[in-house]
Design an enzyme around this catalytic site. Structure first.
Site, PDB file in Angstrom:
ATOM      1  N   HIS A 168      -7.633  -2.804  11.715  1.00 42.04           N
ATOM      2  CA  HIS A 168      -8.016  -4.303  12.209  1.00 42.04           C
ATOM      3  C   HIS A 168      -7.949  -4.579  13.409  1.00 42.04           C
ATOM      4  O   HIS A 168      -6.838  -3.771  14.233  1.00 42.04           O
ATOM      5  CB  HIS A 168      -7.572  -5.572  11.493  1.00 42.04           C
ATOM      6  CG  HIS A 168      -8.074  -5.706   9.732  1.00 42.04           C
ATOM      7  ND1 HIS A 168      -7.134  -5.698   8.784  1.00 42.04           N
ATOM      8  CD2 HIS A 168      -9.443  -5.558   9.434  1.00 42.04           C
ATOM      9  CE1 HIS A 168      -7.823  -5.930   7.702  1.00 42.04           C
ATOM     10  NE2 HIS A 168      -9.181  -5.729   8.117  1.00 42.04           N
ATOM     11  N   CYS A 255      -1.591 -10.970   8.215  1.00 44.75           N
ATOM     12  CA  CYS A 255      -2.520 -10.886   6.943  1.00 44.75           C
ATOM     13  C   CYS A 255      -2.125 -11.820   5.946  1.00 44.75           C
ATOM     14  O   CYS A 255      -2.902 -12.018   4.832  1.00 44.75           O
ATOM     15  CB  CYS A 255      -2.411  -9.159   6.660  1.00 44.75           C
ATOM     16  SG  CYS A 255      -2.172  -7.999   7.639  1.00 44.75           S
TER      17      CYS A 255
HETATM   18  C1  CIR Z   1      -6.397  -3.458   3.590  1.00 48.02           C
HETATM   19  O1  CIR Z   1      -6.408  -2.050   3.743  1.00 48.02           O
HETATM   20  O2  CIR Z   1      -7.240  -3.960   3.420  1.00 48.02           O
HETATM   21  C2  CIR Z   1      -5.087  -3.669   2.960  1.00 48.02           C
HETATM   22  N1  CIR Z   1      -4.398  -2.873   2.622  1.00 48.02           N
HETATM   23  C3  CIR Z   1      -4.270  -4.392   4.313  1.00 48.02           C
HETATM   24  C4  CIR Z   1      -4.924  -5.437   4.881  1.00 48.02           C
HETATM   25  C5  CIR Z   1      -4.153  -6.044   6.006  1.00 48.02           C
HETATM   26  N2  CIR Z   1      -4.923  -7.364   6.502  1.00 48.02           N
HETATM   27  C6  CIR Z   1      -4.830  -7.725   7.753  1.00 48.02           C
HETATM   28  O3  CIR Z   1      -4.387  -6.908   8.897  1.00 48.02           O
HETATM   29  N3  CIR Z   1      -5.531  -8.724   8.084  1.00 48.02           N
END
Ligand code: CIR
Length: 264
Positions: A168, A255
């Site tokens: 991201h 996150c």
């Molecule tokens: C994913 O790959 O979607 C999750 N394992 C990690 C999401 C992390 N989210 C974020 O950076 N906002």
């Protein structure tokens, strides 16, 4: 009053036992649920210590990545906008979040185009603009749709890029205050933060770029001493939280919460 780092509310979600099946770019080990729960509790305590009201939602076993609530919505003072995650296994998480935001906001909107994909981790809201990074999870149609929604309140949205191989946009940057960002050198080199003050993550410590400013605190992952010392020297009040288990799933400090002040 800042709209980009002063908040009255946060929403979090407990990690589920299915977290072991969470998405990851590279397999560097299975997350340990008990350790993750301990880190999560410390994170929530840090948010609460600033005086904010923190909602802790129940775990969602059907969605292994649902602890990463940030990706489900963009929360502005005027409204909450429900995202359309680009990871198919995460689409249902956004719908599950919608009623919780509807309980706190008078106005909620939805990214709904069949071709629109966008995740909250690609969005950095500053005092003056909303930066959205195109990534493997966030596409042009999603960004266009969000730009149209936020123009209702006069917000400026700028499309930027997420470096290749980086999950991201905010994996590589964070807001530290109204005019300062913490960024990896590789992201800042793109020029996307021209006009902002930039503090770079220290060499070899790129993994701590995903930090949050939440009221008076800068909450960062533990284990990045050079960057921590630079932030302390710059005058920020630091709180370090263990992130070893979320890091196995490419997750960090931003996150784990939605942070907002709904306008009455
Ligand atoms: C994913 O790959 O979607 C999750 N394992 C990690 C999401 C992390 N989210 C974020 O950076 N906002």
């Amino acid at each position: 009053m800042s709209v980009s780092y002063r908040f009255t509310h946060a929403i979090t979600r407990k990690p589920s036992t299915s977290i072991t099946a969470g998405l990851r770019a590279m397999d560097i080990g299975t997350p340990d649920l008990a350790v993750m729960q301990a880190h999560h509790a410390a994170y929530i305590a840090a948010l609460r210590s600033t005086g904010a009201q923190v909602v802790e939602l129940d775990a969602l076993e059907a969605f292994p990545d649902s602890v990463f609530v940030e990706d489900t919505a963009l929360c502005l003072p005027e409204a909450a906008i429900i995202m359309r995650p680009g990871a198919p296994s995460r689409l249902g998480e956004a719908a599950a979040m919608a009623p919780h935001l509807a309980a706190l906001y008078a106005d909620t909107r939805q990214i709904s185009g069949a071709d629109s994909f966008i995740e909250g981790g690609d969005i950095l809201t500053t005092e003056t603009e909303i930066l959205v990074g195109r990534s493997a999870r966030t596409n042009a149609a999603g960004i266009k749709e969000l730009a149209a929604v936020v123009s209702d309140w006069g917000h400026k949205l700028r499309e930027v890029f997420t470096p290749p191989g980086v999950l991201h946009f905010k994996t590589d940057c964070s807001l530290l205050d109204g005019e300062t960002v913490l960024s990896t050198k590789r992201l800042a080199a793109s020029g996307c933060f021209d006009g902002y003050k930039i503090i770079h993550t220290a060499e070899g410590e790129e993994a701590c770029a995903n930090t949050i400013r939440f009221n008076d605190l800068v909450i960062m992952p533990a284990g990045f001493p050079k960057t921590r010392d630079a932030l302390v020297k710059a005058g920020y009040e630091l709180r370090e939280i263990g992130n070893s288990e979320c890091a196995k799933l490419d997750g960090g400090m931003s996150c784990l919460s939605l942070r907002f002040t709904p306008r009455a």
